[in-house]
Structure formats: structure tokens, C-alpha cells
Design a protein around this motif. Structure first.
Motif, short mmCIF file in Angstrom:
data_model
loop_
_atom_site.label_atom_id
_atom_site.label_comp_id
_atom_site.label_asym_id
_atom_site.label_seq_id
_atom_site.Cartn_x
_atom_site.Cartn_y
_atom_site.Cartn_z
N UNK A 164 0.84 -1.19 0.00
CA UNK A 164 0.00 0.00 0.00
C UNK A 164 0.88 1.24 0.00
N UNK A 165 0.30 2.40 -0.35
CA UNK A 165 1.07 3.65 -0.25
C UNK A 165 1.54 3.93 1.18
N UNK A 166 0.77 3.51 2.17
CA UNK A 166 1.15 3.75 3.56
C UNK A 166 2.42 2.99 3.91
N UNK B 80 -1.03 7.79 -5.36
CA UNK B 80 -0.23 6.95 -6.27
C UNK B 80 0.56 7.77 -7.27
N UNK B 81 0.10 8.98 -7.61
CA UNK B 81 0.84 9.78 -8.59
C UNK B 81 2.20 10.21 -8.05
N UNK B 82 2.25 10.51 -6.74
CA UNK B 82 3.52 10.98 -6.17
C UNK B 82 3.55 10.80 -4.67
N UNK B 83 4.61 10.21 -4.19
CA UNK B 83 4.94 10.17 -2.76
C UNK B 83 6.42 10.55 -2.67
N UNK B 84 6.70 11.57 -1.89
CA UNK B 84 8.07 12.08 -1.82
C UNK B 84 8.45 12.31 -0.36
N UNK B 85 9.66 11.89 0.00
CA UNK B 85 10.19 12.12 1.34
C UNK B 85 11.53 12.85 1.21
N UNK B 86 11.61 14.01 1.86
CA UNK B 86 12.85 14.81 1.88
C UNK B 86 13.41 14.77 3.29
N UNK C 165 -5.04 -3.59 -11.03
CA UNK C 165 -6.00 -3.89 -9.97
C UNK C 165 -5.54 -3.30 -8.65
N UNK C 166 -4.25 -3.44 -8.34
CA UNK C 166 -3.70 -2.87 -7.10
C UNK C 166 -3.80 -1.34 -7.14
N UNK C 167 -3.57 -0.76 -8.30
CA UNK C 167 -3.65 0.70 -8.39
C UNK C 167 -5.08 1.19 -8.19
N UNK C 168 -6.07 0.49 -8.79
CA UNK C 168 -7.46 0.89 -8.60
C UNK C 168 -7.87 0.80 -7.13
N UNK D 137 -9.13 3.92 -4.81
CA UNK D 137 -10.40 3.85 -4.09
C UNK D 137 -10.21 4.17 -2.61
N UNK D 138 -9.07 3.74 -2.05
CA UNK D 138 -8.82 3.91 -0.62
C UNK D 138 -7.94 5.12 -0.32
#
Length: 408
Positions: free
Chosen positions: A22-24, A51-57, A158-161, A165-166
Motif C-alpha cells: 500500500x502507499x502507507x 499513487x501519482x507521487x509520494x516524496x520524502x525529503x 487492480x492494485x492501483x485501482x 479507491x482507498x
């Protein structure tokens, strides 16, 4: 069908979907890497759909140019060389498998901007699939690392959808995750930005020389923080400014000498208003946040809630909250637990789980003696005298037997 090897890309994607579900969880891995790089400041930027962007600085020590080729390659890590080292790592490193960045790279597009103190400029790298450098260029950037992940799960529709959704639930869980890190490591500055939606953003600037109580004040407000006290167990037997003691007796002295666990807890006091402290439980081991829905942490939280509810059963204006606040860090000697038991690293296995649970129950029984019957006078503070200790001490085996089947 004959037994044949999977292609390298197929094996990589299969393993990655177990490590990054997951993104989390992706964010958790990036935060762990930043902390392992000695970062004291971490900025998280997330697209609203997650999902488009996750960034950690971060402002950690950066990545040396000599290590660029190992980035994103499975099994490549600077944190250990042999499995046996896990017994001695404890809380000194949160990561250890060398699979997180490789897994992310198999499921998304990854670029890294990094600079070490000995370099005059930073390097911007895009990772090749399978690991290593696809492209690189120089850029102006401070010492530290920026990891940008784009198009997460684009090769798994499927994972992206499901992630789309969540998305709102994931954003909420990301904020909860950052709160857990703030309570576990209150000296780190954290900022969470939801791009194009500033109303969902959040920040935690640590107080100068502040600890977990100051963190709770910033995260949850004065109503909760004023009801709580910070205690260690076992600890030096000395009165604190808040009127409580750190508890220690001969048995606990022996525990410390034998290398037993030490509990560091911020929790509601015995005279707290139970209706102001329903913010949930946060548990960590040697500064490693773990899930309170799994394993030993689940049992410890159950013991806390039971002691809390028994104590406040007759004093609250209505039933005590079902999810009272506690933040609990367990400091352990080397080799006391195994962190390598499931992909997300959200659980540990203790070698002496029954002892851990029994120790915490003994501790909590003194802070939260069961409520006296209606009409009787109850002390505002937990009695830590010999008679109270005799009643509070329970065998570790008995503590585990008292847990309901769904918690054991």
C-alpha cells in the motif's frame, strides 16, 4: 507443467507486492530509511490520490556516490552483512533487509536527489528497473536525500485501482503513521503535505529539548496532555514533578541487572478524566513503531485497557473510552526479540513474551488499582507500598492465561 525459473522481472514484481502492499507501507519504508540516515527533519509530500507521487525529503547524511550503483538492487544494504547481526542491531537501525527500495522500484518510477557533506553539489538519479543508475545529473540541493516515487502500481492495474479507491483512508493512515513516529522520536521535525489540498496537511515542530509529553501536547492538545504523566518501569525510585514515582523494587532491580525490558510510558494518571484521553495506543520497541493489532503489542494494549477500565469503572460519568491513550516504548537488551518475522516489519517476536506482559501488568496494577465500591473513599494516587505490590504482582503465566482467546 515443468519446473522452470521465473524471469527476473516476474520474480522481482512478485516479491515486491508482498513487501509494498500500500502507499502507507511505502511511506513507512522511506521514513525508516531517513531515520537510519540520522535525519532530524523529514518532509512528506503526497498526491491526493496517493499513487501519482509520494516524496520524502530528509536532512540525513545522504548517499555516497560510491553507493549509487547498489541503489534499488535487491539484497543491497549498508545496515548489516550477516543475519546474525540482527540480534545486536536492536533500535540502531529500522531497516535491514535491503529490499524496500528495490521493491518500490519494481512497482513505480523512482528518482533520488542526494548529497553528502563532502560533495559540493547534489546528484539527481533515476533508477533503472532492476536497480542501479539509469540517468544522473547534478543539481543544487542541501545535504540529505529526496526520494520521489511516481506512478505507483502502474504495472498492477487492480492494485492501483484499489489504492485510488482507498486514497482518503490511506491519507488518514499516513498522518497516524507520522504521529507514531513523532511520539517514538519526538526530536524529529515532521511535515506532511497533501499536494493541491492544504487543508489535509499537517506539521510537527518539536519543542526544544522536548520529550514525548511535549509531543503529545502538540499532537493532541492540552486536554489530553494535561491528563498524562511520563513514567519508566523499572526506574530510579524518585518523586517526579507531577507527583508520581518511577517504580522500582528488589525484583525489578534484578530484572534490570539480568537485562530485562524497561518500559517508558506516557499514559493517563490515576486521577485523569477518562473522557479526555480517547486517542488510542502507540507501541514501539527500541524506538521502532509496531502495530497494536498484532502479536505482543496487541496483548499489551489489552492489558492496559483492562487495567484502565477496571480503575475508572465507578469514577467516570459514563463508560470509560474504549480506546484510551498510551504511548509505550519498550527498551530491550540485544537479542531479546526478532524483528524479521513479516514483510512490513510492524511486529516483533519476544523471546520472553510472557515476562514482558507480566511486567507491564504489574506496573499498571500499581498505577490503576481497581476502583473501590461506590461510597468508599479511594486514594488519588496508586499505592506503591508493600501491600499494594503484593496484590498487584501476578505471575507472567497467569497474565497470559487471563487474556481472551482472540488476543492470545
Amino acid at each position: 507443467m515443468p519446473i522452470l525459473p521465473l524471469t527476473e522481472s516476474t520474480a522481482r514484481r512478485l516479491g515486491s507486492t508482498l513487501a509494498i502492499t500500500s502507499p502507507v507501507l511505502l511511506l513507512k519504508e522511506l521514513l525508516d530509511n531517513a531515520i537510519d540516515a540520522d535525519a532530524t527533519s523529514m518532509d512528506v509530500l503526497v498526491a491526493p490520490n496517493t499513487v501519482d507521487r509520494i516524496e520524502v525529503r530528509d536532512n540525513g547524511h545522504g548517499i555516497s556516490p560510491e553507493d549509487f550503483d547498489g541503489l534499488g538492487r535487491p539484497g543491497h544494504t549498508s545496515k548489516l552483512r550477516f543475519l546474525e547481526e540482527l540480534d545486536t542491531l536492536g533500535g540502531r537501525t529500522l531497516g535491514f533487509r535491503g529490499v524496500a527500495l528495490a521493491s518500490i522500484n519494481a512497482l513505480a518510477d523512482v528518482s533520488i536527489t542526494t548529497r553528502v557533506a563532502t560533495e559540493h553539489v547534489a546528484t539527481v538519479i533515476s533508477l533503472a528497473k532492476g536497480g542501479g543508475v539509469a540517468t544522473r545529473r547534478h543539481a543544487a540541493s542541501p545535504v540529505g536525500t529526496v526520494v520521489r516515487v511516481a506512478s505507483l502500481f502502474s504495472n498492477l492495474p487492480v492494485r492501483q485501482r484499489a489504492a485510488l479507491k482507498d486514497a482518503q483512508k490511506s491519507l488518514d493512515r499516513m498522518r497516524d503513521l507520522l504521529r507514531a513516529y513523532a511520539l517514538t522520536r519526538p526530536s524529529i521535525r515532521l511535515r506532511f503535505t497533501v499536494l493541491q489540498n492544504p487543508g489535509l496537511s499537517w506539521s510537527y515542530p518539536p519543542a526544544v529539548n522536548g520529550g514525548v509529553k511535549e509531543a503529545a501536547l502538540q499532537l493532541f492538545g492540552m486536554d489530553l496532555a494535561s491528563q498524562c504523566t511520563f513514567l519508566t518501569f523499572p526506574g530510579e525510585h524518585s518523586e517526579r514533578d507531577d507527583g508520581y514515582s518511577n517504580f522500582q523494587d528488589d525484583t525489578e532491580c534484578s530484572t534490570r541487572q539480568e537485562g530485562g525490558a524497561i518500559f517508558e510510558a506516557l499514559l493517563p494518571g490515576a486521577t485523569a478524566d477518562p473522557l479526555k484521553v480517547s486517542k488510542g495506543a502507540f507501541v514501539s520497541v527500541d524506538g521502532r513503531p509496531i502495530s497494536t493489532a498484532l502479536g505482543t503489542a496487541k496483548k499489551l494494549v489489552y492489558v492496559f485497557r483492562r487495567c484502565f477500565e477496571d480503575h475508572f469503572a465507578t469514577t467516570a460519568s459514563r463508560n470509560p473510552p474504549r480506546d484510551p491513550f498510551i504511548t509505550l516504548n519498550i527498551r530491550c537488551p540485544p537479542g531479546a526479540y526478532d524483528v524479521n518475522i513479516e514483510p512490513s516489519k510492524e511486529d516483533v517476536i519476544f523471546k520472553e513474551e510472557d515476562r514482558i506482559v507480566g511486567q507491564l501488568e504489574s506496573f499498571l496494577s500499581r498505577i490503576y488499582p481497581p476502583s473501590a465500591p461506590h461510597g468508599s473513599k479511594q486514594s488519588a494516587r496508586a499505592d506503591v507500598g508493600p501491600s499494594a505490590k503484593a496484590g498487584a504482582e501476578r505471575s507472567s503465566e497467569g497474565s497470559l492465561r487471563s487474556l481472551p482467546p482472540q488476543v492470545r
